[in-house]
Design a protein around this motif. Structure first.
Motif, PDB file in Angstrom:
ATOM      1  N   ARG A  11       7.939   7.959 -10.781  1.00 20.29           N
ATOM      2  CA  ARG A  11       6.533   7.731 -10.915  1.00 20.29           C
ATOM      3  C   ARG A  11       6.071   6.291  -9.825  1.00 20.29           C
ATOM      4  N   LEU A  12       7.085   5.356 -10.274  1.00 20.17           N
ATOM      5  CA  LEU A  12       6.552   4.183  -9.965  1.00 20.17           C
ATOM      6  C   LEU A  12       6.902   3.712  -8.363  1.00 20.17           C
ATOM      7  N   ILE A  13       7.838   4.573  -7.984  1.00 19.68           N
ATOM      8  CA  ILE A  13       7.696   4.595  -6.806  1.00 19.68           C
ATOM      9  C   ILE A  13       7.047   5.297  -6.084  1.00 19.68           C
ATOM     10  N   GLU A  14       6.353   6.420  -6.404  1.00 19.27           N
ATOM     11  CA  GLU A  14       5.450   7.249  -5.974  1.00 19.27           C
ATOM     12  C   GLU A  14       4.172   6.279  -6.038  1.00 19.27           C
ATOM     13  N   ARG A  15       3.835   5.318  -7.095  1.00 18.76           N
ATOM     14  CA  ARG A  15       2.857   4.441  -6.876  1.00 18.76           C
ATOM     15  C   ARG A  15       3.056   3.257  -6.021  1.00 18.76           C
ATOM     16  N   LEU A  16       4.097   2.923  -5.430  1.00 22.01           N
ATOM     17  CA  LEU A  16       4.000   1.778  -5.209  1.00 22.01           C
ATOM     18  C   LEU A  16       3.810   2.444  -3.201  1.00 22.01           C
ATOM     19  N   ARG A  19       0.340   2.898  -3.015  1.00 16.99           N
ATOM     20  CA  ARG A  19      -0.657   1.983  -3.189  1.00 16.99           C
ATOM     21  C   ARG A  19      -0.525   1.747  -1.592  1.00 16.99           C
ATOM     22  N   ALA A  20       0.501   1.805  -0.506  1.00 23.27           N
ATOM     23  CA  ALA A  20       0.519   1.363   0.461  1.00 23.27           C
ATOM     24  C   ALA A  20      -0.296   1.979   1.344  1.00 23.27           C
ATOM     25  N   GLN A  21      -0.750   3.215   1.280  1.00 21.58           N
ATOM     26  CA  GLN A  21      -1.562   4.098   1.959  1.00 21.58           C
ATOM     27  C   GLN A  21      -3.041   4.179   1.947  1.00 21.58           C
ATOM     28  N   VAL A  22      -3.386   2.723   0.669  1.00 26.82           N
ATOM     29  CA  VAL A  22      -4.943   2.384   0.587  1.00 26.82           C
ATOM     30  C   VAL A  22      -4.910   1.352   1.287  1.00 26.82           C
ATOM     31  N   ASN A  23      -6.613   1.113   1.960  1.00 28.40           N
ATOM     32  CA  ASN A  23      -6.972   0.720   3.108  1.00 28.40           C
ATOM     33  C   ASN A  23      -6.726  -0.931   3.072  1.00 28.40           C
ATOM     34  N   THR A  24      -7.638  -1.148   1.411  1.00 29.11           N
ATOM     35  CA  THR A  24      -7.889  -2.397   1.161  1.00 29.11           C
ATOM     36  C   THR A  24      -6.040  -3.284   0.615  1.00 29.11           C
ATOM     37  N   GLY A  48      11.973  -8.952  -4.660  1.00 30.32           N
ATOM     38  CA  GLY A  48      11.207  -8.340  -5.271  1.00 30.32           C
ATOM     39  C   GLY A  48      10.570  -7.049  -4.426  1.00 30.32           C
ATOM     40  N   CYS A  49      10.672  -6.852  -3.521  1.00 28.88           N
ATOM     41  CA  CYS A  49      10.482  -6.074  -2.254  1.00 28.88           C
ATOM     42  C   CYS A  49      10.226  -4.170  -3.022  1.00 28.88           C
ATOM     43  N   GLY A  50      10.685  -3.882  -3.886  1.00 24.37           N
ATOM     44  CA  GLY A  50      10.430  -2.954  -4.148  1.00 24.37           C
ATOM     45  C   GLY A  50      10.593  -1.958  -3.456  1.00 24.37           C
ATOM     46  N   THR A  51       9.968  -0.585  -2.601  1.00 26.67           N
ATOM     47  CA  THR A  51      10.444   0.163  -1.836  1.00 26.67           C
ATOM     48  C   THR A  51      10.278   0.064  -0.144  1.00 26.67           C
ATOM     49  N   GLY A  52      10.154  -1.356  -0.373  1.00 22.14           N
ATOM     50  CA  GLY A  52       9.761  -2.019   1.052  1.00 22.14           C
ATOM     51  C   GLY A  52       8.843  -1.809   1.836  1.00 22.14           C
ATOM     52  N   ALA A 216      -4.036   3.741 -13.467  1.00 21.70           N
ATOM     53  CA  ALA A 216      -4.386   4.460 -14.968  1.00 21.70           C
ATOM     54  C   ALA A 216      -3.224   5.449 -15.371  1.00 21.70           C
ATOM     55  N   GLU A 217      -2.930   6.115 -14.108  1.00 20.48           N
ATOM     56  CA  GLU A 217      -2.051   7.279 -14.946  1.00 20.48           C
ATOM     57  C   GLU A 217      -0.848   6.622 -14.906  1.00 20.48           C
ATOM     58  N   THR A 218      -0.670   5.534 -14.046  1.00 23.22           N
ATOM     59  CA  THR A 218       1.071   5.206 -14.053  1.00 23.22           C
ATOM     60  C   THR A 218       1.197   4.428 -15.190  1.00 23.22           C
ATOM     61  N   TYR A 219      -0.003   3.667 -15.375  1.00 22.46           N
ATOM     62  CA  TYR A 219       0.825   2.422 -17.039  1.00 22.46           C
ATOM     63  C   TYR A 219       0.032   3.214 -17.426  1.00 22.46           C
ATOM     64  N   ALA A 220      -0.715   4.049 -17.993  1.00 24.83           N
ATOM     65  CA  ALA A 220      -1.725   3.980 -19.505  1.00 24.83           C
ATOM     66  C   ALA A 220      -0.581   4.546 -20.851  1.00 24.83           C
ATOM     67  N   PRO A 221       0.392   4.998 -20.106  1.00 21.77           N
ATOM     68  CA  PRO A 221       1.513   5.860 -21.016  1.00 21.77           C
ATOM     69  C   PRO A 221       2.460   4.653 -21.533  1.00 21.77           C
TER      70      PRO A 221
END
Length: 264
Positions: A11-16, A19-24, A48-52, A216-221
Motif C-alpha cells: 500500500r505504501l509503495i502504491e501511495r508513493l 503521489r508522483a502522478q499528482v500534478n501538484t 530516504g528515496c522510497g520507490t525512487g 486518508a485511505e493509507t493512513y487512517a488505519p
C-alpha cells in the motif's frame, strides 16, 4: 517501517507511486530542481528515496548526465525502486541501496547535490540527518529539503472539534516530526549549511480528492492501530470524506516548504 506486513508495504509503495502522478507534486519538484545547478557528470544523493520516484524523474530529464544514488532503510522500497528504474530504462544512471539516513555509508564531501524529499518529517533524529547530509556534501554543494508542515494538515468535517482531533491523529501517527520544517531556519546553520532560498506552497484539493484521498485511505488505519481514536469514529470520518468526494464538497489542505542550502 520494516516491521509492517507485506500488504502494508504494498500500500505504501502504491501511495508513493500514485503521489508522483499528482500534478501538484510534480510541479513542486520541478519548481525546486530547476533552481539547482547539477555539475556535468556530478553525483546526487537522495536520502530516504522510497520507490525512487525523484531520482527516476531526474534521470529522465533531457541532458541528464549525473550519477544518482538513492538510499532507504526499507528493503521493499529499494526493490521497487530498482525494478521501476529498470522498467523505465534509467537504471544505468541510478543506484539504489539499503542505508540508514542517520549513519550514511559515504565519504565526506562525496556528493554535489543531496535531496531530502518528504523524508525529514519521518526520521527519528532530524539533527543527526542534517549532520550526515552536511558531512557527505561537497563544499559549495547544494542540499534540497522538501516536506510538509503537517500541523497544518486539515480535512473538512461537519463536527469541527472531532475534525481537528482526526487531523492531529493523522499527523501524529504518520510523522515523527510533523513540525520540523518550522525548525529548519534555526537548525541549518548549526551544520554549516547556508540557507540560499526558501518558500512555501499550499497544497489544496477542493471538490475532488486525489493526493488527500490516498493519504486518508493509507493512513487512517494507522490512527486505528494507535488507539488514539476508536475504529468506529475513524470509519465514520473516512466515510464522510468519500461521500464529500462523490458529491463534490470535499476539502483538504496542507502547507509544504522547500529549503535550498549550500555547504560552506
Amino acid at each position: 517501517m520494516n516491521e509492517l506486513d507485506e500488504l502494508a508495504h504494498e500500500r505504501l509503495i502504491e501511495r508513493l507511486e500514485s503521489r508522483a502522478q499528482v500534478n501538484t507534486f510534480s510541479d513542486l519538484f520541478e519548481k525546486y530542481v530547476n533552481r539547482i545547478e547539477i555539475p556535468e557528470a556530478g553525483k546526487i544523493l537522495e536520502v530516504g528515496c522510497g520507490t525512487g520516484v525523484i531520482l527516476r524523474q531526474l534521470a529522465q530529464r533531457h541532458g541528464f548526465d549525473a550519477r544518482g544514488v538513492g538510499i532507504d532503510h526499507c528493503k521493499s522500497f529499494i526493490d521497487a525502486a530498482t525494478k521501476y528504474a529498470d522498467q523505465e530504462s534509467v537504471a544505468d544512471s541510478l543506484e539504489f541501496r539499503l542505508g540508514d539516513a542517520h549513519n550514511l555509508d559515504f565519504e565526506d564531501g562525496e556528493f554535489d547535490v543531496v535531496i531530502c524529499h518528504t523524508v525529514i518529517s519521518h526520521v527519528t533524529e532530524p539533527a543527526k540527518i542534517l549532520s550526515e547530509v552536511a558531512r557527505v556534501t561537497k563544499k559549495g554543494g547544494v542540499i534540497a529539503i522538501f516536506d510538509g508542515d503537517y500541523s497544518s494538515l486539515t480535512y473538512a468535517f461537519p463536527d469541527h472539534s472531532f475534525g481537528r482531533k482526526m487531523d492531529a491523529a493523522l499527523s501524529n501517527t504518520t510523522f515523527n516530526n510533523p513540525r520540523i520544517m518550522c525548525d529548519l531556519p534555526r537548525l541549518l546553520p548549526q551544520f554549516d549549511l547556508e540557507l540560499t532560498d526558501a518558500w512555501g506552497d499550499a497544497v489544496v484539493e477542493i471538490g475532488q480528492g486525489s493526493y488527500f484521498k490516498t493519504f486518508a485511505e493509507t493512513y487512517a488505519p494507522y490512527v486505528k492501530n494507535s488507539g488514539q481514536l476508536s475504529d468506529q469514529t475513524v470509519d465514520i470520518w473516512l466515510k464522510e470524506q468519500n461521500k464529500a468526494m462523490e458529491n463534490g464538497t470535499f476539502f483538504a489542505a496542507c502547507n509544504y516548504y522547500t529549503y535550498l542550502s549550500k555547504k560552506v
